[in-house]
Design a protein around this motif. Structure first.
Motif: not given
Length: 101
Positions: A54-71
């Protein structure tokens, strides 16, 4: 639309986590307690994975993808290890019940 699906999965996995944790606290047999704890861990892992997606969809930025990957990675490790534990302990639940009738 995809965001609503992930929100539904987040709510569903949290409800499953709460359900299995409640069953764990109410159980009296030790193997059954461990089994419910492992099932709650699988639900928690699914919660973390759905939250990361869900974080990937809400925050489609590099930081959002990095945090989503960790989750997603942490959630997958949690779900997989607890799934293996639940499958192992699930074999002994019926036997423990029969012994403690």
């Amino acid at each position: 639309m995809l965001n609503y699906i992930f929100v539904f999965l987040i709510v569903l996995s949290f409800a499953a986590y709460f359900y299995y944790k409640t069953k764990q606290f109410r159980s009296t047999l030790p193997i059954r307690k461990k089994w419910y704890k492992a099932k709650a861990g699988v639900a928690l892992g699914m919660f973390i994975i759905a939250f990361g997606l869900n974080t990937c969809i809400i925050y489609p930025t590099l930081v959002g993808f990095a945090i989503a990957t960790v989750f997603i990675v942490v959630g997958f490790m949690e779900a997989y290890s607890n799934f293996k534990r639940a499958r192992h302990e699930g074999r002994f639940v019926q036997e423990e019940y029969e012994l403690n009738k």
